[in-house]
Scaffold this active site. Structure first.
Site, PDB file in Angstrom:
ATOM      1  N   TYR A  19      -1.832  -6.074  10.225  1.00  0.00           N
ATOM      2  CA  TYR A  19      -3.214  -5.622   9.860  1.00  0.00           C
ATOM      3  C   TYR A  19      -3.909  -6.122   8.711  1.00  0.00           C
ATOM      4  O   TYR A  19      -3.305  -6.899   7.821  1.00  0.00           O
ATOM      5  CB  TYR A  19      -3.195  -3.930   9.516  1.00  0.00           C
ATOM      6  CG  TYR A  19      -2.556  -3.597   8.021  1.00  0.00           C
ATOM      7  CD1 TYR A  19      -1.054  -3.628   7.820  1.00  0.00           C
ATOM      8  CD2 TYR A  19      -3.270  -3.356   7.027  1.00  0.00           C
ATOM      9  CE1 TYR A  19      -0.600  -3.449   6.633  1.00  0.00           C
ATOM     10  CE2 TYR A  19      -2.890  -3.386   5.830  1.00  0.00           C
ATOM     11  CZ  TYR A  19      -1.557  -3.169   5.634  1.00  0.00           C
ATOM     12  OH  TYR A  19      -1.191  -2.897   4.185  1.00  0.00           O
ATOM     13  N   ALA A  48      10.189 -12.637  18.970  1.00  0.00           N
ATOM     14  CA  ALA A  48      11.545 -12.290  19.255  1.00  0.00           C
ATOM     15  C   ALA A  48      12.038 -12.424  17.750  1.00  0.00           C
ATOM     16  O   ALA A  48      13.457 -12.714  17.690  1.00  0.00           O
ATOM     17  CB  ALA A  48      12.283 -13.064  20.325  1.00  0.00           C
ATOM     18  N   LEU A  75      12.013 -19.610  23.953  1.00  0.00           N
ATOM     19  CA  LEU A  75      12.803 -18.504  25.020  1.00  0.00           C
ATOM     20  C   LEU A  75      14.222 -18.129  24.530  1.00  0.00           C
ATOM     21  O   LEU A  75      14.635 -16.903  24.852  1.00  0.00           O
ATOM     22  CB  LEU A  75      12.826 -19.352  26.350  1.00  0.00           C
ATOM     23  CG  LEU A  75      13.359 -18.346  27.460  1.00  0.00           C
ATOM     24  CD1 LEU A  75      12.865 -17.043  27.741  1.00  0.00           C
ATOM     25  CD2 LEU A  75      13.424 -19.089  28.895  1.00  0.00           C
ATOM     26  N   ARG A  97       0.852  -1.009   0.048  1.00  0.00           N
ATOM     27  CA  ARG A  97       0.070   0.036  -0.042  1.00  0.00           C
ATOM     28  C   ARG A  97       0.811   1.156   0.032  1.00  0.00           C
ATOM     29  O   ARG A  97       0.371   2.250   0.169  1.00  0.00           O
ATOM     30  CB  ARG A  97      -0.906   0.063   1.182  1.00  0.00           C
ATOM     31  CG  ARG A  97      -1.818  -1.379   1.021  1.00  0.00           C
ATOM     32  CD  ARG A  97      -3.066  -1.097   2.109  1.00  0.00           C
ATOM     33  NE  ARG A  97      -3.754  -0.013   2.134  1.00  0.00           N
ATOM     34  CZ  ARG A  97      -4.893   0.390   2.811  1.00  0.00           C
ATOM     35  NH1 ARG A  97      -5.270  -0.767   3.871  1.00  0.00           N
ATOM     36  NH2 ARG A  97      -5.666   1.200   2.616  1.00  0.00           N
ATOM     37  N   LYS A 126      14.811  -6.981   3.531  1.00  0.00           N
ATOM     38  CA  LYS A 126      15.386  -5.765   4.464  1.00  0.00           C
ATOM     39  C   LYS A 126      16.715  -5.925   5.075  1.00  0.00           C
ATOM     40  O   LYS A 126      17.474  -5.051   5.543  1.00  0.00           O
ATOM     41  CB  LYS A 126      14.382  -5.627   5.677  1.00  0.00           C
ATOM     42  CG  LYS A 126      12.997  -5.125   5.319  1.00  0.00           C
ATOM     43  CD  LYS A 126      12.246  -4.823   6.358  1.00  0.00           C
ATOM     44  CE  LYS A 126      10.771  -4.303   6.145  1.00  0.00           C
ATOM     45  NZ  LYS A 126       9.793  -3.853   7.294  1.00  0.00           N
ATOM     46  N   ARG A 150       7.831 -17.945  22.049  1.00  0.00           N
ATOM     47  CA  ARG A 150       7.436 -19.328  22.030  1.00  0.00           C
ATOM     48  C   ARG A 150       8.853 -20.007  22.377  1.00  0.00           C
ATOM     49  O   ARG A 150       8.953 -20.905  23.168  1.00  0.00           O
ATOM     50  CB  ARG A 150       6.948 -19.771  20.789  1.00  0.00           C
ATOM     51  CG  ARG A 150       6.636 -21.037  20.743  1.00  0.00           C
ATOM     52  CD  ARG A 150       5.814 -21.263  19.123  1.00  0.00           C
ATOM     53  NE  ARG A 150       6.583 -20.727  18.030  1.00  0.00           N
ATOM     54  CZ  ARG A 150       6.217 -20.997  16.755  1.00  0.00           C
ATOM     55  NH1 ARG A 150       4.867 -21.295  16.673  1.00  0.00           N
ATOM     56  NH2 ARG A 150       7.007 -20.411  15.846  1.00  0.00           N
TER      57      ARG A 150
HETATM   58  P1  ATR Z   1       9.385 -11.356  11.765  1.00  0.00           P
HETATM   59  O1  ATR Z   1      10.682 -10.763  10.828  1.00  0.00           O
HETATM   60  O2  ATR Z   1       8.096 -10.733  11.162  1.00  0.00           O
HETATM   61  O3  ATR Z   1       9.672 -10.994  13.132  1.00  0.00           O
HETATM   62  P2  ATR Z   1      10.283 -14.013  12.062  1.00  0.00           P
HETATM   63  O4  ATR Z   1      12.060 -13.415  12.653  1.00  0.00           O
HETATM   64  O5  ATR Z   1      10.301 -15.132  11.582  1.00  0.00           O
HETATM   65  O6  ATR Z   1       9.655 -12.774  11.774  1.00  0.00           O
HETATM   66  O7  ATR Z   1       9.946 -14.257  13.805  1.00  0.00           O
HETATM   67  C1  ATR Z   1       8.593 -14.605  13.815  1.00  0.00           C
HETATM   68  C2  ATR Z   1       8.304 -14.555  15.443  1.00  0.00           C
HETATM   69  O8  ATR Z   1       6.909 -15.017  15.414  1.00  0.00           O
HETATM   70  C3  ATR Z   1       9.115 -15.419  16.255  1.00  0.00           C
HETATM   71  O9  ATR Z   1       9.095 -14.706  17.579  1.00  0.00           O
HETATM   72  C4  ATR Z   1       8.185 -16.783  16.328  1.00  0.00           C
HETATM   73  O10 ATR Z   1       8.404 -17.480  17.427  1.00  0.00           O
HETATM   74  P3  ATR Z   1       9.728 -18.404  17.677  1.00  0.00           P
HETATM   75  O11 ATR Z   1      10.935 -17.555  17.714  1.00  0.00           O
HETATM   76  O12 ATR Z   1       9.392 -19.358  18.733  1.00  0.00           O
HETATM   77  O13 ATR Z   1       9.339 -19.433  16.121  1.00  0.00           O
HETATM   78  C5  ATR Z   1       6.746 -16.080  16.364  1.00  0.00           C
HETATM   79  N1  ATR Z   1       5.596 -17.138  15.927  1.00  0.00           N
HETATM   80  C6  ATR Z   1       5.213 -17.041  14.819  1.00  0.00           C
HETATM   81  N2  ATR Z   1       4.128 -18.028  14.826  1.00  0.00           N
HETATM   82  C7  ATR Z   1       3.947 -18.175  16.329  1.00  0.00           C
HETATM   83  C8  ATR Z   1       2.726 -18.848  16.768  1.00  0.00           C
HETATM   84  N3  ATR Z   1       1.808 -19.467  16.131  1.00  0.00           N
HETATM   85  N4  ATR Z   1       2.777 -18.716  18.062  1.00  0.00           N
HETATM   86  C9  ATR Z   1       3.759 -17.943  18.765  1.00  0.00           C
HETATM   87  N5  ATR Z   1       4.853 -17.350  18.204  1.00  0.00           N
HETATM   88  C10 ATR Z   1       4.671 -17.573  16.806  1.00  0.00           C
END
Ligand code: ATR
Length: 262
Positions: A216, A127, A153, A16, A66, A151
């Site tokens: 969003y 994270a 730690l 967008r 990025k 999820r």
């Molecule tokens: P982004 O750049 O969007 O932050 P990413 O680096 O792939 O994407 O991180 C995705 C985050 O969403 C992580 O913190 C992931 O948790 P894990 O580190 O345990 O994988 C979290 N995440 C994705 N799906 C999830 C779910 N269904 N429940 C809880 N946490 C989720």
């Protein structure tokens, strides 16, 4: 001639950014053209160099480029260095410059809701890269305490180890999603759970006064649970507009008012 801008990503059709930047231009009287640019997954570097060699003024960078954009830049802002990701590119003195405006976009979106960041205690769930990009701007805005719940730690602990020197004035701590409890001013969902349509179950022992979902336009179980608790809750459109405004300000020296575009 009007200045040329583009957003680059793969996929890019959903972006967008062109409509937002054209709306900012109409409001501020800046002459510009802003296009979508699809780069092949192995062709990001060639595509941005082609754009700037043809006189392009600036680019936004979206998924999945990025981190590559960060690696391409000769000059980086402090917040881009900390984020290790760049969403805003421009050429200055023959050098590729990069910034990351996502965190400032979140800060401005939260302020536009009338929520307070000064001395606030925040919970950020997730994270990954989205969390990394917002910690420094949130602390700059006055946040004193941030708990990162994830999820996995170990990933939250690693992120805090990486970031704590950059934000010595704030207290950062990690917790696993399963053990999450306590009382927060604002809870922010920075996981990709809503984007992938997954549920995110919040523990009953967790309390928060306001809830912000970074995604969003998608169903969000995080927002559903916040609303069921009667907590003011927002999806991430304001953050999208906020990061676009901050890019526009860097490139054009004029700052549109966020509330005009919500
Ligand atoms: P982004 O750049 O969007 O932050 P990413 O680096 O792939 O994407 O991180 C995705 C985050 O969403 C992580 O913190 C992931 O948790 P894990 O580190 O345990 O994988 C979290 N995440 C994705 N799906 C999830 C779910 N269904 N429940 C809880 N946490 C989720």
């Amino acid at each position: 001639m009007s200045k040329q801008f583009a957003v680059i990503g793969n996929p890019i059709e959903q972006s967008r950014s062109p409509e937002l930047h054209h709306a900012f231009a109409a409001k501020t009287g800046v002459q510009l053209n802003y296009a979508k640019r699809l780069a092949p997954l192995d062709g990001f570097s060639a595509s941005i160099h082609d754009f700037f060699s043809q006189g392009g003024a600036g680019m936004n960078v979206t998924v999945p480029f990025k981190e590559q954009a960060f690696a391409e830049c000769a000059v980086l802002t402090e917040r881009a260095k900390i984020a290790k990701a760049v969403n805003t590119l421009w050429m200055q003195d023959g050098q590729l410059h990069g910034d990351n405006t996502d965190g400032q976009g979140l800060v401005e979106a939260i302020k536009a809701l009338g929520w307070t960041l000064e001395n606030a205690e925040l919970l950020i769930i997730g994270a990954g890269g989205a969390t990394r990009g917002v910690i420094y701007p949130l602390v700059q805005a006055g946040v004193k305490k941030i708990v990162i719940a994830n999820r996995t730690l170990a990933r939250a602990e690693q992120l805090i180890a990486d970031l704590k020197q950059a934000v010595p004035q704030a207290e950062l701590s990690a917790v696993s999603l399963d053990n999450l409890a306590g009382n927060f001013d604002i809870a922010i969902n920075a996981t990709s759970a809503s984007l992938s349509g997954d549920a995110l179950l919040l523990p009953q022992a967790l309390q928060f006064k306001q809830a912000y979902e970074m995604a969003y336009g998608k169903p969000s179980s995080f927002l559903d649970q916040a609303k069921a608790r009667g907590v003011p809750a927002s999806e991430g459109f304001g953050m999208l507009v906020g990061q676009a405004i901050e890019s526009f300000r860097i490139w054009n020296g004029v700052k549109p008012n966020l509330k005009d575009f919500l």
